[in-house]
Design a protein around this motif. Structure first.
Motif, mmCIF file in Angstrom:
data_model
loop_
_atom_site.group_PDB
_atom_site.id
_atom_site.type_symbol
_atom_site.label_atom_id
_atom_site.label_comp_id
_atom_site.label_asym_id
_atom_site.label_seq_id
_atom_site.Cartn_x
_atom_site.Cartn_y
_atom_site.Cartn_z
ATOM 1 N N LYS A 108 0.833 -1.271 -0.100
ATOM 2 C CA LYS A 108 -0.014 -0.021 -0.002
ATOM 3 C C LYS A 108 0.916 1.281 0.059
ATOM 4 O O LYS A 108 0.477 2.311 -0.219
ATOM 5 N N SER A 109 2.050 1.154 0.410
ATOM 6 C CA SER A 109 3.085 2.398 0.286
ATOM 7 C C SER A 109 3.629 2.489 -1.230
ATOM 8 O O SER A 109 4.414 1.429 -1.860
ATOM 9 N N PRO A 110 3.279 3.387 -1.898
ATOM 10 C CA PRO A 110 3.883 3.654 -3.367
ATOM 11 C C PRO A 110 5.182 3.913 -3.495
ATOM 12 O O PRO A 110 5.839 4.192 -2.644
ATOM 13 N N GLU A 111 5.954 3.385 -4.555
ATOM 14 C CA GLU A 111 7.272 3.602 -4.959
ATOM 15 C C GLU A 111 7.509 5.025 -5.362
ATOM 16 O O GLU A 111 8.618 5.747 -4.934
ATOM 17 N N GLU A 112 6.408 5.637 -5.978
ATOM 18 C CA GLU A 112 6.689 7.168 -6.350
ATOM 19 C C GLU A 112 5.273 7.641 -5.996
ATOM 20 O O GLU A 112 4.270 7.270 -6.166
ATOM 21 N N PHE A 113 5.451 9.137 -5.762
ATOM 22 C CA PHE A 113 4.195 9.765 -5.202
ATOM 23 C C PHE A 113 4.269 11.118 -5.302
ATOM 24 O O PHE A 113 5.316 11.735 -5.182
ATOM 25 N N THR A 114 3.142 11.837 -6.074
ATOM 26 C CA THR A 114 3.232 13.322 -6.025
ATOM 27 C C THR A 114 1.850 13.851 -5.508
ATOM 28 O O THR A 114 0.711 13.003 -5.849
ATOM 29 N N GLU A 135 2.686 21.650 -2.628
ATOM 30 C CA GLU A 135 3.134 20.118 -3.175
ATOM 31 C C GLU A 135 4.241 19.519 -2.669
ATOM 32 O O GLU A 135 5.272 20.000 -1.881
ATOM 33 N N MET A 136 4.094 18.077 -2.737
ATOM 34 C CA MET A 136 4.694 17.095 -2.107
ATOM 35 C C MET A 136 5.165 16.023 -3.009
ATOM 36 O O MET A 136 4.395 15.694 -4.097
ATOM 37 N N SER A 137 6.358 15.244 -3.136
ATOM 38 C CA SER A 137 6.689 14.310 -3.927
ATOM 39 C C SER A 137 7.713 13.552 -3.165
ATOM 40 O O SER A 137 8.576 13.883 -2.317
ATOM 41 N N GLY A 138 7.439 12.135 -3.605
ATOM 42 C CA GLY A 138 8.739 11.301 -3.038
ATOM 43 C C GLY A 138 9.077 10.021 -3.893
ATOM 44 O O GLY A 138 8.225 9.760 -4.691
ATOM 45 N N LYS A 139 10.148 9.430 -3.711
ATOM 46 C CA LYS A 139 10.670 8.378 -4.461
ATOM 47 C C LYS A 139 11.382 7.493 -3.453
ATOM 48 O O LYS A 139 12.491 8.045 -3.031
ATOM 49 N N LYS A 140 11.164 5.979 -3.757
ATOM 50 C CA LYS A 140 11.915 5.211 -3.171
ATOM 51 C C LYS A 140 13.204 5.008 -3.924
ATOM 52 O O LYS A 140 13.026 4.905 -4.994
#
Length: 457
Positions: free
Chosen positions: A224-230, A242-247
């Motif tokens: 349920k936790s994405p690899e990428e998210f914006t 705005e927020m973004s993240g990348k594993k």
């Protein structure tokens, strides 16, 4: 000789009169001093490195003022106020989007009557009235807490991924009926749904679009936790969050709050090398190789952060184990002590906030730096402080039916606590960060920290 003495006396006398006259003039016309505004202007012109701690605080207040004004101004945004009020209404009356249905199939999940629907706030009854829909999810509600008329609409549409997720909609519970003297038990209700790859929402107030909300997510595993998210919220009055993240080998996260395209605050976390690339002027080059986080505040300041998230997570778990929530008293036992229970909750709230602040100070090293000359202005530390509180009446024992009856006893105050950020200056004095940067800064910082931590799960 006598003439010479008399002449000398006259000269000395004249000099004395002249000096006396000059002294008198000095008293009447003192030497011009700088006004307070001129003194402050002169301090602001100086680099932080040449100022005393007291003068540094004065300059900081001036340079941070625009930031404080903008963040305080954002609190009056109609769109932000409407979103906050929607959250408040949700807390007053929970919405079951799935109508209690469980184990929904693939097609049913996206089209089931409970997933979509139009929910309208009924102010008289303090609940939501639902109208069925198979195409959209919409909420109709008052834009302000002080209003009773529904003048705001938040509508949302999403695109589903193939990641199926189970959520506990209603937890199991045991309910005692004093009329029959019997108890009943209901099982937990689970909702199954697919996580979205994208969500687009629009907020309108009085028929005019006030904000758009958009998010995207990419999944590579059944998680349920994405690899990428914006995530991006755009307000029509000029503000954007705005927020973004990348594993990856090093998880990265970024967030920014802007006004009409101008940066107010920018948060970054990642590897030391990634943060070094963001330190782009010579004045702050000395901080390269020392941080895995960087916060930019307008054009004047940076906050260099050294975060040990792994240890912080372990310390959070240890705190949760050492500071435990009190056990709820038994409603069927006459000797249950509800006052002691709620007093223990107050103690728990204080200790947990104190422990959270201590963990922050241990694992999150933050320093406020002048971007213009690289001078360290202050460390950032946290302390626990009393937050909001509410009063209620304790339950009393009903001897006839042998149970504790709610809301009939003495008044009690339930106290909550917050972790507050302080600037610790070079003279060891501390001032709440909100004094310089508004409480809005801490709210955004907390959102980013929670986002960065959750993205690592």
């Amino acid at each position: 000789m006598i003439k010479k003495i008399v002449l000398m006396s006259l000269v000395l006398s004249q000099l004395a009169i002249s000096c006396s006259s000059d002294d008198s003039n000095d008293e009447i016309t003192p030497e011009t001093e700088q006004t307070l505004a001129e003194q402050i202007a002169n301090i602001v012109k100086q680099p932080y490195s040449k100022l005393t701690p007291t003068e540094q605080k004065t300059k900081l207040e001036v340079e941070a003022n625009e930031m404080l004004v903008q963040l305080d101004k954002s609190k009056t945004s109609g769109a932000i106020e409407a979103i906050q009020n929607l959250g408040r209404l949700f807390s007053l009356k929970h919405i079951d989007l799935f109508d209690g249905k469980t184990d929904n199939g693939v097609e049913e999940v996206l089209n089931i009557s409970g997933v979509y629907g139009i929910y309208t706030w009924n102010n008289a009854q303090k609940n939501w009235t639902k109208t069925a829909s198979t195409t959209e999810l919409k909420f109709v509600f008052p834009a302000k807490e002080s209003q009773t008329a529904n003048n705001a609409v938040l509508s949302s549409k999403s695109t589903s991924s193939d990641i199926k997720f189970k959520n506990i909609d209603t937890y199991s519970q045991w309910v005692y009926n004093p009329e029959t003297g019997q108890g009943s038990y209901t099982e937990s209700i689970n909702d199954w749904f697919f996580l979205p790859t994208s969500v687009d929402a629009v907020l309108t107030i009085d028929g005019t679009q006030s904000a758009t909300l958009a998010s995207t997510a990419k999944y590579s595993t059944v998680n349920k936790s994405p690899e990428e998210f914006t995530y991006k919220v755009t307000l029509n009055d000029g503000y954007t969050w705005e927020m973004s993240g990348k594993k990856g080998t090093e998880t990265t996260a970024k967030a920014a709050f802007t006004f009409n395209g101008k940066n107010l605050i920018e948060f970054n976390s990642g590897s030391t090398a990634q943060i070094d690339a963001l330190i782009d002027n010579d004045e702050i080059a000395a901080y390269k190789g020392k941080a895995n986080g960087l916060i930019k505040i307008m054009d004047n300041f940076i906050i260099v952060t050294e975060m040990d998230l792994a240890t912080a997570a372990a310390d959070d778990i240890a705190l949760a184990k050492s500071v435990t929530y009190p056990v709820h008293p038994d409603y069927e036992k006459a000797n249950s002590d509800f006052k002691a229970y709620y007093t223990a909750i107050n103690t728990y709230n204080q200790k947990y906030a104190a422990g959270t602040a201590a963990n922050f100070n241990k694992n999150m090293k933050l320093i406020l730096v002048s971007k213009k000359d690289g001078t360290k202005i202050a460390d950032i530390v946290q302390h626990e402080e009393k937050g909001h509180a509410y009063n209620f009446n304790l339950p009393v024992w009903n001897a006839e039916y042998e149970y504790w009856q709610s809301g009939q006893g003495e008044s009690f105050t339930q106290q909550y606590y917050d972790e507050i950020s302080y600037l610790k200056f070079n003279d060891n004095t501390e001032v709440a960060m909100s004094v310089y940067f508004s409480s809005g800064f801490e709210n955004l910082e907390t959102k980013f920290e929670d986002f960065a931590k959750s993205f690592k799960k």
